[in-house]
Design a protein around this motif. Structure first.
Motif, mmCIF file in Angstrom:
data_model
loop_
_atom_site.group_PDB
_atom_site.id
_atom_site.type_symbol
_atom_site.label_atom_id
_atom_site.label_comp_id
_atom_site.label_asym_id
_atom_site.label_seq_id
_atom_site.Cartn_x
_atom_site.Cartn_y
_atom_site.Cartn_z
ATOM 1 N N PRO A 1 41.048 49.164 31.755
ATOM 2 C CA PRO A 1 41.419 48.797 30.390
ATOM 3 C C PRO A 1 42.107 49.958 29.664
ATOM 4 O O PRO A 1 41.895 51.121 29.997
ATOM 5 N N ARG B 1 42.710 52.369 26.476
ATOM 6 C CA ARG B 1 41.833 52.897 25.417
ATOM 7 C C ARG B 1 42.706 53.569 24.362
ATOM 8 O O ARG B 1 43.314 54.602 24.622
ATOM 9 N N LEU C 1 51.857 60.450 36.288
ATOM 10 C CA LEU C 1 50.834 59.427 36.050
ATOM 11 C C LEU C 1 50.994 58.231 36.991
ATOM 12 O O LEU C 1 50.028 57.523 37.264
ATOM 13 N N LEU D 1 40.864 64.407 37.640
ATOM 14 C CA LEU D 1 42.025 64.011 36.829
ATOM 15 C C LEU D 1 42.750 65.166 36.129
ATOM 16 O O LEU D 1 43.525 64.956 35.212
ATOM 17 N N LYS E 1 37.796 59.462 29.958
ATOM 18 C CA LYS E 1 36.542 59.281 29.204
ATOM 19 C C LYS E 1 35.390 58.890 30.142
ATOM 20 O O LYS E 1 34.284 59.411 30.018
ATOM 21 N N ALA F 1 49.007 62.472 29.918
ATOM 22 C CA ALA F 1 48.410 61.388 29.118
ATOM 23 C C ALA F 1 48.324 61.792 27.653
ATOM 24 O O ALA F 1 48.642 61.013 26.749
ATOM 25 N N TYR G 1 46.424 64.997 35.281
ATOM 26 C CA TYR G 1 46.911 63.873 34.475
ATOM 27 C C TYR G 1 46.585 64.021 32.991
ATOM 28 O O TYR G 1 46.964 63.201 32.170
ATOM 29 N N PRO H 1 38.881 56.850 20.841
ATOM 30 C CA PRO H 1 37.837 57.480 21.665
ATOM 31 C C PRO H 1 36.561 56.652 21.812
ATOM 32 O O PRO H 1 35.884 56.743 22.830
ATOM 33 N N ALA I 1 29.491 63.262 23.048
ATOM 34 C CA ALA I 1 29.750 62.909 21.653
ATOM 35 C C ALA I 1 28.516 63.185 20.793
ATOM 36 O O ALA I 1 27.387 62.853 21.182
ATOM 37 N N LEU J 1 47.193 55.212 28.194
ATOM 38 C CA LEU J 1 45.954 54.678 27.605
ATOM 39 C C LEU J 1 44.939 54.341 28.701
ATOM 40 O O LEU J 1 43.728 54.509 28.515
ATOM 41 N N GLN J 2 45.428 53.879 29.836
ATOM 42 C CA GLN J 2 44.520 53.617 30.967
ATOM 43 C C GLN J 2 43.970 54.933 31.527
ATOM 44 O O GLN J 2 42.786 55.020 31.867
ATOM 45 N N THR J 3 44.829 55.939 31.580
ATOM 46 C CA THR J 3 44.382 57.255 32.049
ATOM 47 C C THR J 3 43.318 57.811 31.102
ATOM 48 O O THR J 3 42.343 58.428 31.536
ATOM 49 N N ARG J 4 43.523 57.552 29.820
ATOM 50 C CA ARG J 4 42.532 57.986 28.829
ATOM 51 C C ARG J 4 41.156 57.357 29.133
ATOM 52 O O ARG J 4 40.133 58.033 29.046
ATOM 53 N N THR J 5 41.164 56.093 29.491
ATOM 54 C CA THR J 5 39.905 55.431 29.867
ATOM 55 C C THR J 5 39.264 56.152 31.049
ATOM 56 O O THR J 5 38.057 56.416 31.045
ATOM 57 N N LEU J 6 40.076 56.464 32.059
ATOM 58 C CA LEU J 6 39.533 57.136 33.246
ATOM 59 C C LEU J 6 38.964 58.518 32.896
ATOM 60 O O LEU J 6 37.917 58.918 33.412
ATOM 61 N N LEU K 1 41.171 63.506 23.958
ATOM 62 C CA LEU K 1 41.354 62.141 24.479
ATOM 63 C C LEU K 1 40.018 61.412 24.550
ATOM 64 O O LEU K 1 39.933 60.211 24.319
ATOM 65 N N ALA K 2 38.937 62.161 24.863
ATOM 66 C CA ALA K 2 37.617 61.543 24.972
ATOM 67 C C ALA K 2 36.817 61.646 23.675
ATOM 68 O O ALA K 2 35.685 61.168 23.603
ATOM 69 N N GLY K 3 37.390 62.287 22.642
ATOM 70 C CA GLY K 3 36.738 62.355 21.329
ATOM 71 C C GLY K 3 35.530 63.284 21.263
ATOM 72 O O GLY K 3 34.676 63.140 20.394
#
Lengths: 487, 95
Positions: free
Chosen positions: B50, B52, B41, A299, A384, A306, A302, B55, A458, A377-382, A431-433
């Motif tokens: 879903p 997010r 994107l 990714l 993470k 994102a 992206y 985090p 994390a 936000l969906q890309t963020r999920t991917l 994005l993944a914290g």
């Protein structure tokens, strides 16, 4: 004294080899000499710092304060609220804003006997990667004053590099601690999202922002982190139920440490000297016993899109609080309520802030929300999920911080997209914290510092600090200091 | 992505900003370039993925709902550009 680490300085104070007042006065003297050349400080709180030095000295002598950093001066990025000390975010909008409360991190530093000696320059509202977008001038890089210090915590990194202060706090929304550390040859920690309270940190993008420490060594940075981390009743996103301790002994060998090296981060736009130095850092950790294995980071293309969609969306919402009524700049030309809002914001914000608010408004607007914000936000999920899978294989990921070393002043400021692409290696961490440490690992052919980062799962800060400590024990890049006409 | 004057005017309205002609031109060009780059994107298949917005999943650390002292009126008004020691002062909004 200006060459000592913060922990060594505190030790010397405890051993009565020097007084807190001497320490504070010496650093303020250095700031007064070098700040005109570097523009790192926006406010120097000389009188309050010197007064507090005496109080802290007495408390140390009485055994009332025993923290490992008691008596040590620290400076704060100017987006961290300080009771009674102007907090501008390097913005015209907040030129005269004097907070009526401390950020939680400031209270915690003060409880530990640290002394805030000033507030540090940055990009306006932390929006930028070069500390050039602020309303009070550009921060200059101590290694070459014709180059940027990085950003947005450019003042924090440059001040530590220049010996103006042994430690600083910065904030990292998409790389804003790590990238200036790399550009200025100093060390920094971006903690896990939720490890450190954001109460009193002026909000930019609330799901990404995190306060962290900048110093010469990883031990100094970790010592600060252990003071400021932990739950806070004033921040419901501050989730960790235990505080950090980093008191494990130095590991001579990193046996059992599995480090992933993203192969595709070293192709394409990366500067050859940077790639070489970062790969050499991986070799050094392998020589210390870590298992280093290459992989392809998913990714990659992206991450920046994102990140900027999400960060700008959150910024446009967060910055709607600046209305010219409750605090901040108010246009003298405004006659109606609508004009108070619109003229105050138009005159009070700089171009980069307006650009991000406009972008945020766009991606959140009806008709574009699904294609941009929802998609991001969906890309963020991917992203993470990708990290979650990687941390089943690896304890940490070793990567460059930035594709280049510090560039010339003004070189990228008119090319926002180019500036944003410079964040390619840092933004996915936010994005993944995740937590990350940035460490100096060499110099390019123009003698400009190069940094690398270790990214962990994390709340794996202690493992990152262990690896970083071993690295700094084996190398001396973090001990190098800049020189120049400003010294 | 086509960025025209009408869209810029709409975004100014949403953003509560008034841009100069120079800023409008500048941001038209910048937004076009940036949004075109972000449009990559679209290539990603995100069907069923879903969203997010944070985090971590365990977002809220709650505390007991106990009444505590808050900032005084004096403190709240201290940074206001215009106030009369009791209220923020804003231009008249009702004729």
């Amino acid at each position: 004294m200006l060459n000592m680490t913060a922990l060594a300085l505190a030790k010397a104070i405890r051993a009565k080899k020097l007084s807190v007042t001497e320490a504070v006065a010496e650093y303020i003297k250095q700031i007064e000499q070098t700040n005109p050349h570097l523009n790192t400080f926006l406010t120097v709180s000389k009188d309050t710092a010197l007064a507090r030095a005496q109080t802290i000295q007495a408390q140390i002598a009485a055994g009332e304060i025993t923290s490992p950093l008691a008596g040590v001066p620290i400076a704060l990025k100017d987006n961290i609220s300080t009771l009674g000390i102007r907090t501008t975010c390097a913005a015209k909008m907040l030129e005269n804003y004097v907070p009526v409360y401390n950020a939680t991190v400031v209270d915690r530093l003060e409880q530990a006997g640290m002394i805030v000696i000033g507030k540090l320059n940055m990009d306006e509202f932390a929006m930028g990667g070069s500390s050039e977008t602020g309303a009070y001038g550009t921060v200059r890089n101590p290694w070459d004053t014709e180059r940027v210090a990085g950003g947005s915590s450019g003042g924090s990194a440059a001040a530590v590099a220049a010996g103006e202060v042994p430690l600083a706090l910065g904030s990292d929304t998409g790389g804003s601690i790590r990238q200036p550390c790399a550009f200025c040859g100093v060390t920094g920690i971006k903690p896990t999202y939720g490890a450190v309270s954001r109460y009193g940190l002026v909000a930019y993008a609330s799901s990404l922002d995190q306060v962290g420490s900048i110093g010469r060594t990883i031990d100094d940075c970790a010592a600060v982190l252990s003071l400021i981390a932990g739950p806070d009743d004033n921040d419901s996103t501050c989730v960790i139920s235990k505080t950090f301790t980093f008191d494990t002994p130095l590991l001579e060998r990193l046996a059992g440490f599995r480090i992933g090296l993203p192969r595709n981060y070293f192709a394409g736009g990366i500067n050859a000297d940077v790639a070489q130095a970062v790969l050499a850092a991986a070799k050094e950790l392998a020589a210390a016993g870590a298992q280093v294995e290459e992989f392809d980071m998913p990714l990659m293309d992206y991450m920046v899109p994102a990140y900027y969609i999400i960060a700008c969306a959150e910024a446009s919402s967060n910055l709607s609080r600046y209305d010219g009524l409750k605090y901040g700049y108010r246009s003298p030309a405004a006659e109606t309520l609508a004009e108070v809002y619109r003229l105050s914001r138009s005159e009070g914000f700089g171009l980069e802030v307006k650009r991000r608010i406009m972008l945020g408004s766009f991606v959140l607007s009806s008709g574009y929300y699904d294609a941009y914000y929802k998609k991001a936000l969906q890309t963020r999920t991917l992203i993470k999920q990708a990290y979650d899978r990687l941390f089943e294989r690896f304890d940490m990921i070793l990567s460059p911080v930035a594709p280049t070393t510090a560039y010339k002043l003004g070189e990228n400021v008119d090319d926002p997209l180019k500036m944003y692409m410079g964040d390619i290696y840092t933004v996915s961490v936010n994005l993944a914290g995740l937590p990350a440490v940035a460490l100096p690992c060499g110099f390019d052919r123009q003698n400009l510092p190069i940094g690398f980062q270790l990214i962990g799962a994390a709340f794996s800060e202690s493992k990152l600090v262990s690896a970083a400590r071993t690295y700094q024990h084996r190398t001396s890049f973090h001990l190098q200091q800049p020189g120049g006409a400003w010294v | 992505m086509e960025i025209d004057a009408q869209l810029i005017a709409y975004l100014e309205e949403l953003s509560c900003l008034i841009l100069s002609e120079r800023e409008k031109q500048r941001l038209t060009d910048d937004l076009r370039e940036i949004l075109n780059s972000m449009a990559r994107l679209e290539e990603l298949n995100t069907t069923g993925v879903p969203e997010r917005s944070h985090p971590f999943d365990n977002v809220n650390a709650f505390r007991e709902d106990v009444v505590q002292p808050s900032l005084s009126r004096e403190h709240i008004l201290q940074n206001a550009p215009a106030h009369n020691s009791e209220f923020f002062i804003a231009p008249k909004t009702v004729e």
